[in-house]
Design a protein around this motif. Sequence first.
Motif, PDB file in Angstrom:
ATOM      1  N   ARG A  26       2.154  14.070 -15.292  1.00 36.91           N
ATOM      2  CA  ARG A  26       2.546  12.677 -15.048  1.00 36.91           C
ATOM      3  C   ARG A  26       3.535  12.574 -13.892  1.00 36.91           C
ATOM      4  O   ARG A  26       3.415  11.682 -13.036  1.00 36.91           O
ATOM      5  CB  ARG A  26       3.129  12.087 -16.333  1.00 36.91           C
ATOM      6  CG  ARG A  26       3.274  10.571 -16.305  1.00 36.91           C
ATOM      7  CD  ARG A  26       3.714  10.042 -17.645  1.00 36.91           C
ATOM      8  NE  ARG A  26       2.614   9.988 -18.614  1.00 36.91           N
ATOM      9  CZ  ARG A  26       2.610  10.592 -19.791  1.00 36.91           C
ATOM     10  NH1 ARG A  26       3.635  11.329 -20.160  1.00 36.91           N
ATOM     11  NH2 ARG A  26       1.572  10.474 -20.612  1.00 36.91           N
ATOM     12  N   GLU A  27       4.495  13.498 -13.855  1.00 36.07           N
ATOM     13  CA  GLU A  27       5.482  13.454 -12.765  1.00 36.07           C
ATOM     14  C   GLU A  27       4.820  13.725 -11.422  1.00 36.07           C
ATOM     15  O   GLU A  27       5.206  13.140 -10.399  1.00 36.07           O
ATOM     16  CB  GLU A  27       6.606  14.451 -13.039  1.00 36.07           C
ATOM     17  CG  GLU A  27       7.506  14.031 -14.199  1.00 36.07           C
ATOM     18  CD  GLU A  27       8.619  15.036 -14.461  1.00 36.07           C
ATOM     19  OE1 GLU A  27       8.608  16.126 -13.825  1.00 36.07           O
ATOM     20  OE2 GLU A  27       9.492  14.745 -15.312  1.00 36.07           O
ATOM     21  N   TRP A  28       3.841  14.613 -11.429  1.00 38.13           N
ATOM     22  CA  TRP A  28       3.120  14.884 -10.171  1.00 38.13           C
ATOM     23  C   TRP A  28       2.334  13.650  -9.745  1.00 38.13           C
ATOM     24  O   TRP A  28       2.386  13.227  -8.577  1.00 38.13           O
ATOM     25  CB  TRP A  28       2.194  16.084 -10.348  1.00 38.13           C
ATOM     26  CG  TRP A  28       1.367  16.393  -9.143  1.00 38.13           C
ATOM     27  CD1 TRP A  28       1.750  17.118  -8.054  1.00 38.13           C
ATOM     28  CD2 TRP A  28       0.019  15.960  -8.888  1.00 38.13           C
ATOM     29  NE1 TRP A  28       0.729  17.182  -7.133  1.00 38.13           N
ATOM     30  CE2 TRP A  28      -0.347  16.484  -7.617  1.00 38.13           C
ATOM     31  CE3 TRP A  28      -0.912  15.209  -9.597  1.00 38.13           C
ATOM     32  CZ2 TRP A  28      -1.602  16.261  -7.054  1.00 38.13           C
ATOM     33  CZ3 TRP A  28      -2.151  14.992  -9.041  1.00 38.13           C
ATOM     34  CH2 TRP A  28      -2.494  15.506  -7.784  1.00 38.13           C
ATOM     35  N   ALA A  29       1.592  13.055 -10.665  1.00 34.85           N
ATOM     36  CA  ALA A  29       0.735  11.918 -10.330  1.00 34.85           C
ATOM     37  C   ALA A  29       1.556  10.706  -9.894  1.00 34.85           C
ATOM     38  O   ALA A  29       1.124   9.927  -9.032  1.00 34.85           O
ATOM     39  CB  ALA A  29      -0.145  11.559 -11.519  1.00 34.85           C
ATOM     40  N   ASP A  30       2.742  10.536 -10.485  1.00 35.31           N
ATOM     41  CA  ASP A  30       3.559   9.363 -10.162  1.00 35.31           C
ATOM     42  C   ASP A  30       4.042   9.372  -8.713  1.00 35.31           C
ATOM     43  O   ASP A  30       4.417   8.315  -8.181  1.00 35.31           O
ATOM     44  CB  ASP A  30       4.761   9.284 -11.104  1.00 35.31           C
ATOM     45  CG  ASP A  30       4.366   8.833 -12.511  1.00 35.31           C
ATOM     46  OD1 ASP A  30       3.232   8.325 -12.666  1.00 35.31           O
ATOM     47  OD2 ASP A  30       5.166   9.012 -13.443  1.00 35.31           O
ATOM     48  N   LYS A  31       4.061  10.524  -8.075  1.00 33.78           N
ATOM     49  CA  LYS A  31       4.543  10.621  -6.691  1.00 33.78           C
ATOM     50  C   LYS A  31       3.431  10.417  -5.661  1.00 33.78           C
ATOM     51  O   LYS A  31       3.700  10.397  -4.459  1.00 33.78           O
ATOM     52  CB  LYS A  31       5.193  11.994  -6.471  1.00 33.78           C
ATOM     53  CG  LYS A  31       6.427  12.237  -7.331  1.00 33.78           C
ATOM     54  CD  LYS A  31       6.936  13.657  -7.146  1.00 33.78           C
ATOM     55  CE  LYS A  31       8.128  13.940  -8.072  1.00 33.78           C
ATOM     56  NZ  LYS A  31       8.588  15.357  -7.956  1.00 33.78           N
ATOM     57  N   LEU A  32       2.203  10.278  -6.111  1.00 34.28           N
ATOM     58  CA  LEU A  32       1.085  10.199  -5.178  1.00 34.28           C
ATOM     59  C   LEU A  32       1.014   8.832  -4.501  1.00 34.28           C
ATOM     60  O   LEU A  32       1.427   7.817  -5.064  1.00 34.28           O
ATOM     61  CB  LEU A  32      -0.229  10.467  -5.918  1.00 34.28           C
ATOM     62  CG  LEU A  32      -0.398  11.836  -6.565  1.00 34.28           C
ATOM     63  CD1 LEU A  32      -1.733  11.903  -7.292  1.00 34.28           C
ATOM     64  CD2 LEU A  32      -0.292  12.962  -5.531  1.00 34.28           C
ATOM     65  N   GLU A  33       0.439   8.838  -3.318  1.00 36.04           N
ATOM     66  CA  GLU A  33       0.180   7.601  -2.579  1.00 36.04           C
ATOM     67  C   GLU A  33      -1.314   7.300  -2.728  1.00 36.04           C
ATOM     68  O   GLU A  33      -2.125   7.620  -1.861  1.00 36.04           O
ATOM     69  CB  GLU A  33       0.571   7.787  -1.111  1.00 36.04           C
ATOM     70  CG  GLU A  33       2.043   8.155  -0.923  1.00 36.04           C
ATOM     71  CD  GLU A  33       2.330   8.764   0.444  1.00 36.04           C
ATOM     72  OE1 GLU A  33       1.398   8.781   1.297  1.00 36.04           O
ATOM     73  OE2 GLU A  33       3.458   9.245   0.648  1.00 36.04           O
ATOM     74  N   LEU A  34      -1.669   6.698  -3.854  1.00 35.62           N
ATOM     75  CA  LEU A  34      -3.068   6.476  -4.184  1.00 35.62           C
ATOM     76  C   LEU A  34      -3.606   5.232  -3.490  1.00 35.62           C
ATOM     77  O   LEU A  34      -2.876   4.251  -3.314  1.00 35.62           O
ATOM     78  CB  LEU A  34      -3.232   6.320  -5.696  1.00 35.62           C
ATOM     79  CG  LEU A  34      -2.948   7.571  -6.536  1.00 35.62           C
ATOM     80  CD1 LEU A  34      -2.817   7.200  -8.000  1.00 35.62           C
ATOM     81  CD2 LEU A  34      -4.048   8.610  -6.331  1.00 35.62           C
TER      82      LEU A  34
END
Length: 837
Positions: free
Chosen positions: A443-451
């Motif tokens: 979750r912490e990794w995904a939250d930083k993405l620029e989707l």
Amino acid sequence: MPRLLVASDYDGTIAPIVSDPTKAYPHRESVSALRALAGLTGTTAAVISGRALRDLAALSRLPVEVQLIGSHGSEFDVGFVHAIDNDAKQLLREVQTALTRIAESNPGAAVETKPASVALHVRNAAPEVGRRALQQALQGPASWVGVQVTEGKAVIELAVVQTDKGAALDIIRHQEGASAAVFFGDDVTDEKAFARLSGPDVGIKVGEGASLAKYRVSSTEEVARALAFMLEERRTWLAGASAPRIERLTMLASPRSKALVTPDGTVTWLCHPEPDSAAVFAHLLGGPEAGQFTVAPERPGLPLSQRYVDGTMTVETRWASLQVIDYLPHDVPAERTDLTRVIAGDAKAVVTFAPRPEFGQVPVMLEREPAGLRVHGTNDPIVLRSPGVQWEILEEGIHQTARAVVDPSRGPVVLEMRCGTSDLAPTMVAEAERRRHAERYWREWADKLELPPLKPDLMKRSALTLRGLVHEPSGSIMAAATTSLPEDIGGVRNWDYRYCWLRDAALTAHALVALGSLGEAEQYLNWVHRVLETLAGPERLHPLYTLYGETLPPEAVLDQLPGYAGSRPVRVGNAANMQVQLDVFGPIVDLIAAMAEAREQHGIDEPDEALSDRDWELVRAMVSAVQRRWSEPDHGIWEIRGAPRHHVYSKVMGWLTVDRALKLAEKFGRIADPAWAPLRDVISDEVKAKGWNDQVQSYTAAYDGVDLDAATLHIGLSGLIDPSDPRFAATVVATEAELRSGSTVYRYHHDDGLPGGEGGFHLCAAWLVEAYLLIGKRSDAEALFAQLVDVAGPTGLLSEEYDPVAERSLGNHPQAYSHLGLLRCAQLLSQPVPALA
């Protein structure tokens, strides 16, 4: 595909025994089943009878699809009689005369003459008369030199050539390449056929009496039912109806391990100690016998839903009043593969634990202990911690399986499978905290993405899937999580994708860089450096390696596994690692260029930090490889298992390698080799001149042909030619006309030397979306992207390919190519539409 031979005797099996042999007509249901079996793919039906072939054909009225063999296996065609020499013909006449005399002196006895034998039937004689007639035959012509004797029920047959139903069965098996045979027989003459059966073969005795057959039915009517049952099972197996649809499989992942779960909560795929090691559960490729770990409600019912916990790789499967939560814990030592299953709800559940290490090739014994189960028979220990669960141990061939009924209404039932340890003790950290730890990682990794804003939930899932295919201990990236999921159901195009392809991994890392995550690319490039240290030069790079950067072992076939929906062979290893694929250098340099640009955008102003010395060293190595080998033919991106060709895509990637290197040198103050710029022009000029074909009005797959290839779209996608060039637009139009089918795009349609077909490639569809945008066909791009989104599975995963006719996914799953293509499309379509001039 495994071929099946279904063979049967005639009288007493598919036709009832009657007093008048000329009226022994077959059961209509048996004829229908045999005809249908003969019409199935990879299936042969045959009748091996003691009757003369001509009489058998006239009486049985079986269609030509069913092979007929007469005279106890000695007559394979109606012209057989002409192959008997004169001595045999003379002996046959003498045997006929002798048996006729015996029949005349024994009322009720009858003689049947065949092309190579004579039979004495005593079925209609009184018992004592029949016994006397048979004894006279045995003492008389049956004792002559050159006479072959076959005794049956109320019959003796004397042949002047070798007769043996077993030999006939072997001949058909060899001719058809059958890997398994089923034989029905009722008479002592059929025992020779039963004696030839072995391995997966099945013998079925009709009626009473001693027999070598392992199975038995009581009547010819039951034979008809057995054939009908076999037809349905074979048809279902060939169609793959019993196999979970590929797009409905869901992946579990930890930084090192991967597993797949079916929609009904079965762990169908798990390898240990590494994702490219042998499977502990290979249910996906061999059904329950190959190993599985199932949880299901005691009261049978279909699951209501299966979903990921948002932003994680934890999977929830739910039935009415029952739920299973699956995840791979992260806080385990390097040598461990752990799987945790938490059962909650108000309904009782049935749990089946059937580990089959080494793809089921070693016997498994299970030992019950108060804290759970121990698995014996493997070099690496495996345990299942399950305190309080009352297990029943079942024998299944050379293996044991554990079964239990659990009641989660008293509190969640936690099952912790641990591979690589014999420790059954409780963990120091509670299960709920271990789950939170695993979920926090994702979750912490995904939250930083620029989707991209287009389809954000699906894009997040695609990004997590790509991240899930990363093998964190080594820095490598898997092409897919599985081996041998077919490109054609029932076909042979079944490959092992559990390794790290230089190209696939570079493209995956590039996709993650485009989302703002650079760590995976940095670790992957470190992995490439380590591989290069083992080579004499960068031009000697193989297309793929094991996850730890080692050369693959030889490609092998696992004969004991029937394959997904009967798609054989099941392969481990991949012979493509010995191919020449000269496109692999381009994606690596393109990745480094993307990383340098991303670092610059994230505020790193110093050129030597945005483009490190180590990265520049790798760029120079890749250009050096292109300088040495770009003019050679190769096997191409699609790994054609034929003669190398001058593939346009490979040449374009050679050009891209040099082009990106020159642009990096210019932007970041690096010194470019003076030979690079001329080389870029030479490659470009050659591709433009030799890659174009006036006949098909398109750039083609290779210099020497007129066949098209979706990968050739990269001539414009890469920038080698300007997208406004009419030849690029023509190539897009030709690709659409030739290779697009509905929601998918095929790689190519030319003969690649392999039997069978394949589905369209999701990645190729993504390339066509980008090409549409480049030539101004935005509405076409949006429509194709929408179709690509629609074929994703219920949990958002994509396999390698798609069959637009059967509307089902094909190939290994989940596939990095497919998800990085989907992300690229969403990013491009999310960009502002250029204003009209």
